[in-house]
Design an enzyme around this catalytic site. Structure first.
Site, PDB file in Angstrom:
ATOM      1  N   ASP A 104       0.810  -1.232   0.000  1.00 15.11           N
ATOM      2  CA  ASP A 104       0.000   0.000   0.000  1.00 15.11           C
ATOM      3  C   ASP A 104       0.836   1.273   0.000  1.00 15.11           C
ATOM      4  O   ASP A 104       0.352   2.335   0.339  1.00 15.11           O
ATOM      5  CB  ASP A 104      -0.958  -0.001   1.199  1.00 15.11           C
ATOM      6  CG  ASP A 104      -0.308   0.478   2.482  1.00 15.11           C
ATOM      7  OD1 ASP A 104       0.893   0.191   2.676  1.00 15.11           O
ATOM      8  OD2 ASP A 104      -0.993   1.143   3.278  1.00 15.11           O
ATOM      9  N   GLU A 105       2.095   1.168  -0.413  1.00 17.32           N
ATOM     10  CA  GLU A 105       2.990   2.294  -0.198  1.00 17.32           C
ATOM     11  C   GLU A 105       4.042   2.379  -1.298  1.00 17.32           C
ATOM     12  O   GLU A 105       4.600   1.354  -1.694  1.00 17.32           O
ATOM     13  CB  GLU A 105       3.655   2.026   1.148  1.00 17.32           C
ATOM     14  CG  GLU A 105       4.464   3.121   1.696  1.00 17.32           C
ATOM     15  CD  GLU A 105       5.146   2.693   2.998  1.00 17.32           C
ATOM     16  OE1 GLU A 105       4.819   1.627   3.552  1.00 17.32           O
ATOM     17  OE2 GLU A 105       6.028   3.441   3.422  1.00 17.32           O
TER      18      GLU A 105
HETATM   19  P1  TTP Z   1       0.457   0.081   6.908  1.00 14.65           P
HETATM   20  O1  TTP Z   1       0.522   1.077   5.810  1.00 14.65           O
HETATM   21  O2  TTP Z   1       1.557   0.066   7.905  1.00 14.65           O
HETATM   22  O3  TTP Z   1      -0.869   0.281   7.753  1.00 14.65           O
HETATM   23  P2  TTP Z   1      -2.310   0.673   7.252  1.00 14.65           P
HETATM   24  O4  TTP Z   1      -2.353   1.021   5.814  1.00 14.65           O
HETATM   25  O5  TTP Z   1      -3.267  -0.401   7.673  1.00 14.65           O
HETATM   26  O6  TTP Z   1      -2.636   1.943   8.147  1.00 14.65           O
HETATM   27  P3  TTP Z   1      -2.010   3.407   8.017  1.00 14.65           P
HETATM   28  O7  TTP Z   1      -1.050   3.396   6.897  1.00 14.65           O
HETATM   29  O8  TTP Z   1      -3.185   4.299   7.771  1.00 14.65           O
HETATM   30  O9  TTP Z   1      -1.385   3.651   9.342  1.00 14.65           O
HETATM   31  O10 TTP Z   1       0.356  -1.368   6.315  1.00 14.65           O
HETATM   32  C1  TTP Z   1      -0.362  -1.662   5.126  1.00 14.65           C
HETATM   33  C2  TTP Z   1      -1.069  -2.986   5.239  1.00 14.65           C
HETATM   34  O11 TTP Z   1      -0.127  -4.016   5.529  1.00 14.65           O
HETATM   35  C3  TTP Z   1      -2.070  -3.025   6.360  1.00 14.65           C
HETATM   36  O12 TTP Z   1      -3.333  -2.553   5.942  1.00 14.65           O
HETATM   37  C4  TTP Z   1      -2.085  -4.481   6.726  1.00 14.65           C
HETATM   38  C5  TTP Z   1      -0.701  -4.969   6.419  1.00 14.65           C
HETATM   39  N1  TTP Z   1       0.071  -5.095   7.669  1.00 14.65           N
HETATM   40  C6  TTP Z   1       0.103  -6.343   8.300  1.00 14.65           C
HETATM   41  O13 TTP Z   1      -0.470  -7.318   7.818  1.00 14.65           O
HETATM   42  N2  TTP Z   1       0.771  -6.450   9.484  1.00 14.65           N
HETATM   43  C7  TTP Z   1       1.431  -5.393  10.071  1.00 14.65           C
HETATM   44  O14 TTP Z   1       2.018  -5.537  11.161  1.00 14.65           O
HETATM   45  C8  TTP Z   1       1.392  -4.120   9.396  1.00 14.65           C
HETATM   46  C9  TTP Z   1       2.080  -2.928  10.014  1.00 14.65           C
HETATM   47  C10 TTP Z   1       0.703  -4.024   8.200  1.00 14.65           C
HETATM   48 MG    MG Z   2      -0.911   2.331   5.005  1.00 12.44          MG
END
Ligand code: TTP
Ligand code: MG
Length: 385
Positions: A104-105
């Site tokens: 997602d990044e």
């Molecule tokens: P992130 O971008 O860290 O988290 P997010 O998108 O859910 O929330 P935000 O960015 O708004 O803080 O991670 C992206 C996805 O990766 C997240 O939706 C689920 C997955 N993920 C895991 O499965 N385990 C984890 O420990 C983390 C940090 C993320």
């Molecule tokens: Mg995120």
């Protein structure tokens, strides 16, 4: 050098947001995505659930205690991958220089795109708006002149954030932030520095590189620069990341093992240097030998951890050579590093003890500096015993 324009996009509560989008009943509710069983963990949760203290990576049983009313949904990777593909498609419409960091990044380098698409700020806005209208998901977007600040920016106004950090405001903005906001400053290091009353980036800036060394080892320079808003790491697109290699066709066929190793050494140096320039490491080392009769072999070794040091790469290539060379005259030697991973502040090397690794890294970095100033041909290693 032209001022760069870097965008960092990070989706909000990604898995949970996809679930809420696909099932409107879940909108506005605390939603937790993760393993349902007693031993499961939380992958992520909606911002509604975060108000109760639920976070990624905590045990599910704790999350249920914190937020008993949350709707718990099992992970559906295929669905999130599909959503991710749609979002990345939008990025690639603006630039091929997209560096995915996770599902997602990503970083985008949009330097010089302004004539076609507008300023970096405008492109950032467009991307954010398009993600919303085309995918019904929200993203947080950061725009700045380097990767570190763009990432920092995207996190500052999460969720649904949009933040630009200009060069003028960067140093001031960093001043009061906790040192953990610097890339590569882990919890333990932060604690050690906090114990010495160094809590903010402004306070850390008072330390010279040598004073940072005990805390950050070979990353001390990088941290020193990051604290000043300087980060020259390039955005590395997926295409570029696949491998780094070099090969050389010999002026005449060579079949002396010592002479062949002597050719392998500068090859290893070249490849490792390119890896270091890109701040990536490779786990797979491939040696290619073409014999006088054009018969060609390629042999690989894959390590548990990536490497980027001259000597380590050479040693592994030498090992492959000793095992695989069939004593025939050679007309071409090639060396490739692949299975690449981003390597800036990762843990150090695998093959050598930490002391030897650090010493090698120092030599590499000294040699790199000379080559930066005087060119690649300015310094050579003699031989390696
Ligand atoms: P992130 O971008 O860290 O988290 P997010 O998108 O859910 O929330 P935000 O960015 O708004 O803080 O991670 C992206 C996805 O990766 C997240 O939706 C689920 C997955 N993920 C895991 O499965 N385990 C984890 O420990 C983390 C940090 C993320
Ligand atoms: Mg995120």
């Amino acid at each position: 050098m032209q001022q760069r324009s870097i965008i960092h996009v990070d989706m909000d509560a990604f898995y949970a947001a996809v679930e809420q989008r696909d099932n409107p009943v879940l909108k506005g509710k605390p939603v937790i995505v993760g393993g349902h069983s007693e031993r499961g963990v939380v992958s992520t949760c909606s911002y509604e659930a975060r108000e109760f203290g639920v976070r990624s990576a905590i045990p599910m049983f704790r999350a249920k205690l914190l937020c008993p009313n949350a709707v718990i949904i099992p992970v559906n990777m295929e669905k999130y991958k599909a959503a991710s593909r749609e979002i990345f498609k939008i990025f690639y419409e603006y630039t091929p220089l997209v560096e995915p960091l996770s599902i997602d990044e990503a970083f985008l380098d949009v330097t010089g795109c302004d004539k076609v698409f507008g300023s970096a700020q405008e492109i950032g806005r467009q991307i954010k708006d398009r993600i919303k209208t085309e995918n019904q998901l929200t993203a947080s977007v950061g725009v700045s002149y380097n990767k570190h600040l763009a990432k920092l920016a995207s996190d500052m106004e999460k969720p649904d954030g949009f933040k630009v950090i200009s060069e003028e405001e960067a140093v001031q903005l960093l001043e009061g932030l906790p040192i953990q906001e610097l890339w590569g400053v882990g919890k333990k290091t932060a604690q050690n520095l906090n114990n010495r009353a160094i809590k903010t980036i402004g306070q850390l800036r008072k330390l010279a590189v040598q004073q940072l060394r005990p805390y950050f080892g070979k990353n001390a320079e990088a941290v020193y620069l990051l604290a000043r808003g300087i980060d020259n790491r390039p955005v590395i697109s997926d295409e570029e990341v696949k491998s780094i290699g070099n090969e050389t066709t010999l002026e005449k066929d060579v079949w002396d093992s010592k002479a062949l190793k002597q050719i392998l050494l500068p090859l290893a140096e070249k490849v490792a240097r390119r890896a270091r320039l890109k701040e990536i490491r490779g786990r797979t080392i491939t040696l290619k030998l073409r014999y006088h009769d054009f018969a060609t072999i390629t042999r690989s070794v894959t390590l548990a951890k990536g490497i980027d040091s001259d000597l380590e790469l050479y040693r592994i290539a030498e090992g492959i050579f000793e095992k695989e060379w069939n004593n025939k005259a050679v007309r071409l030697i090639g060396l490739t590093l692949s299975n690449l991973e981003s390597g800036q502040c990762d843990e150090q090397l695998s093959l050598f003890s930490e002391n030897v690794s650090n010493k090698q890294a120092k030599i590499d970095s000294a040699v790199d500096k000379i080559k930066d100033r005087f060119g690649d041909r300015s310094v050579f290693r003699g031989t390696i015993d």
